[in-house]
Every structure is written in C-alpha cells, then in structure tokens.
Design a protein around this motif. Sequence first.
Motif, PDB file in Angstrom:
ATOM      1  N   HIS A   1       0.863  -1.187   0.000  1.00 40.25           N
ATOM      2  CA  HIS A   1       0.000   0.000   0.000  1.00 40.25           C
ATOM      3  C   HIS A   1       0.890   1.225   0.000  1.00 40.25           C
ATOM      4  CE1 HIS A   1      -3.038   2.964   1.217  1.00 40.25           C
ATOM      5  NE2 HIS A   1      -3.903   2.119   0.703  1.00 40.25           N
TER       6      HIS A   1
ATOM      7  N   HIS B   1      -8.732  -1.272   4.303  1.00 45.20           N
ATOM      8  CA  HIS B   1      -8.577  -0.117   3.416  1.00 45.20           C
ATOM      9  C   HIS B   1      -9.917   0.269   2.774  1.00 45.20           C
ATOM     10  CE1 HIS B   1      -4.206  -0.038   3.745  1.00 45.20           C
ATOM     11  NE2 HIS B   1      -4.217  -1.351   3.597  1.00 45.20           N
TER      12      HIS B   1
ATOM     13  N   THR C   1      -8.178   1.088  -3.930  1.00 38.93           N
ATOM     14  CA  THR C   1      -7.974   1.687  -2.610  1.00 38.93           C
ATOM     15  C   THR C   1      -7.194   0.758  -1.687  1.00 38.93           C
ATOM     16  OG1 THR C   1      -9.100   3.076  -0.974  1.00 38.93           O
ATOM     17  CG2 THR C   1     -10.032   0.881  -1.337  1.00 38.93           C
ATOM     18  N   GLN C   2      -7.165  -0.527  -2.023  1.00 38.74           N
ATOM     19  CA  GLN C   2      -6.409  -1.480  -1.228  1.00 38.74           C
ATOM     20  C   GLN C   2      -4.904  -1.377  -1.497  1.00 38.74           C
ATOM     21  OE1 GLN C   2      -8.299  -5.468  -1.101  1.00 38.74           O
ATOM     22  NE2 GLN C   2     -10.059  -4.517  -2.107  1.00 38.74           N
TER      23      GLN C   2
ATOM     24  N   THR D   1      -4.996   4.810  -1.570  1.00 42.13           N
ATOM     25  CA  THR D   1      -6.305   5.300  -1.187  1.00 42.13           C
ATOM     26  C   THR D   1      -7.091   5.971  -2.315  1.00 42.13           C
ATOM     27  OG1 THR D   1      -7.500   6.755   0.332  1.00 42.13           O
ATOM     28  CG2 THR D   1      -5.309   7.465  -0.356  1.00 42.13           C
TER      29      THR D   1
END
Length: 365
Positions: A86, A152, A118-119, A122
């Motif tokens: 991420h 997330h 978004t995982q 963001t």
Amino acid sequence: MPELMKDKYYNYHSIYELALRIKAVYHSFQDSDFVNDIMDETWDVLELKGRMRQIAINLGRYLPTDYESALGIIDQVVAGYPEGFHDNALIYFPDFVEVYGRDECHWNLSIAALERYTQYSTAEFAVRSFIIDHEERMMAQMYVWAKHKNEHVRRLASEGCRPALPWGQALTRFKKDPSPILGILEQLKADPSLYVRKSVANNLNDISKTHPDLVVKTAMDWYGKNEYTDWIVKHGCRTLLKKGNRDVLGIFGIADAGSVDVYDFTLGSASVPIGKDMIFSFKIRVKKATKVRLEYGVYYVKANGGQNRKVFQISEASFMANQEKTYIKTHSFADLSTRKHYPGTHSLALIVNGTEQGKLDFEVL
C-alpha cells in the motif's frame, strides 16, 4: 530542507518505473513518450495533486481508449505489487477512474475499480466526485464498503465522505447536513483497525466544526461502551475540547476547573524574536481529587493585525487532593509551512479543564 512530498512520490524514477510496469503487461505501450509527456515544462511548478492528475491524464492518453480494456491493464499492473502493498504514490490509479470513469455507462466498472485500487493506494479523493454526482447511490455503496473485510475499503467508506477532507473536494452538502454520514460511522465505531478508527474520529472532528451539538449527542450515545469507540470519541472531539465545550469536557470527566488553583505563572522573557523559543512556567495545586486537563493558548497576531488563539495540550492526568506540580514548557516561534509569525503583542493563556486561568502578554520581534 526535508524532501517535498511531491518530489518523494512523483519523480523521474517513480514515473519511469510505472512506465516499465505498464510496458511489461501492455507491450505496445509507448513508455518513453508517456514519461516525456508527464514530465513536460509544467512539471516542476505542479504541486502534489497536480502531478498526480498529470499522470492520470496521461494514463488515459496512452492506455487503450476503451475504458474497460484500460482498467484491465491497470489491474495487471497492480497485481504485480506484493501482497499487502500500500503506497499513496499509486493514487493516480483511483484518479484515473475519477477522470475517465464517471459516465453512467461506466458506473459498475468504476466502483469495482475504486474498491480494488484503494487497497493499494487510497481512493479517498477520487470517490468524492462520485458522491457529488450521485450522492444517495454512492453513499449506499459506502455503507456496503463499511462492512468490507479489507480495512482499506472500510476506511474509504469513512475517509471518502469526510465533509472537509484535507486536499480533497469539499462536500458542501455534508457541511450543511452531515446526517447521511452518520449511518456509515455507526457501522465503524468499534472497528478493530486503528487505521479505520482514526478516519472515523477525523470525520467526527470535521462534523464538529459545523454541527457541534450533533457530535456532542453522538459522543454521549457512544461513550463508555467499548474501548475502541471511546478512543474514537475522544479523538473526534479534539476540536470541541480545545474550544472548552462544557458538555464534551463533562463526558470525559474534566469539567471541574474550580478545584485547581494556578499560581506563579511567569514568562521567561518579555519578548521573543521570530525563529526563537519562549519559555514559560507555572504551578498548580489541586484542592480535591479530580482529573486535570492542562492546555495553553497562544494568541497569535495575524497579518491584518488581529489575533487568533491556537490551543496546545500539555497533559491530562488524575490528581489527588492537595497535590501540587510545577511545569516548565517551551514554545517555538519558528515559521512553519502551516504558520507564519508576525511581530506585535501576543498573549499566552493557561487553560485548566477548558477554562482560561491566567493570561500574559509579550512581544514577538
């Protein structure tokens, strides 16, 4: 000087790496042209989000014009990152969805893509355009995301609908009426992820700036039932605490200012040059056992000559009857990216359980 975020996240190396990752799965990709068009003559003056948008726009220029095919390539690129990866640098993928995927015919593809991306980076900024375009439909989707197994995605449900998300489009309708947000926050108020709980607290704090009574009511309803929720309530009420809201102070048992005496409050000097520190000291004596929240407020001189108070927390602790304590604190008057100092008469006030007890003037030179 610390490296600027825009240079840390978006530089030749990171864009060249992105181009190579795309080329590996989309062999006809014009990687050199892609990099050159992104890093054009405007690049150096663009700020963080401007650079992000420039990358997203050029993804649209160099990937297939068919939106679904373009998403398929991005999916393959994203799949090349290790599990659990991420990085906010990849925020240009959700931004691509915002720029190219808001038409009604793309709705299902775009919502699924935001959930996936978004995982990895963001989608809190990208989702806001979808809320503005289709508030009821999108908020229903956020409610579903609030139950997602991935932290997330759950965080996106809260962070994406914050009324005043820093760097994000303001959701003016939610500033006027935040009630559509509350059902989502209710789902997340005891979330096991601190990452999610921070977002819920920040959302509450946003709401408190326009609808303090609503946040006070929510805090009263939530507090005292779950340790995760209690943390959210305390953090989400931080602005109300700094404003000395008596109802909020009462929730946390720090409303009793009359049981604390302040004395020997002194400044280290009568003036301080910009860029230097001011030292101040004081003592307290607690007349009966109580919880004490200590803060100080600096009344800064603004550019127009007026004053604006900024509150800083010192401590919060329980004291026994007749207990005394001495405090020596230092406050910096160095200019920051978020605060510029101006010469003139400033004031420093001590705040005990939300109530000012002592205020001294000094000059900033």
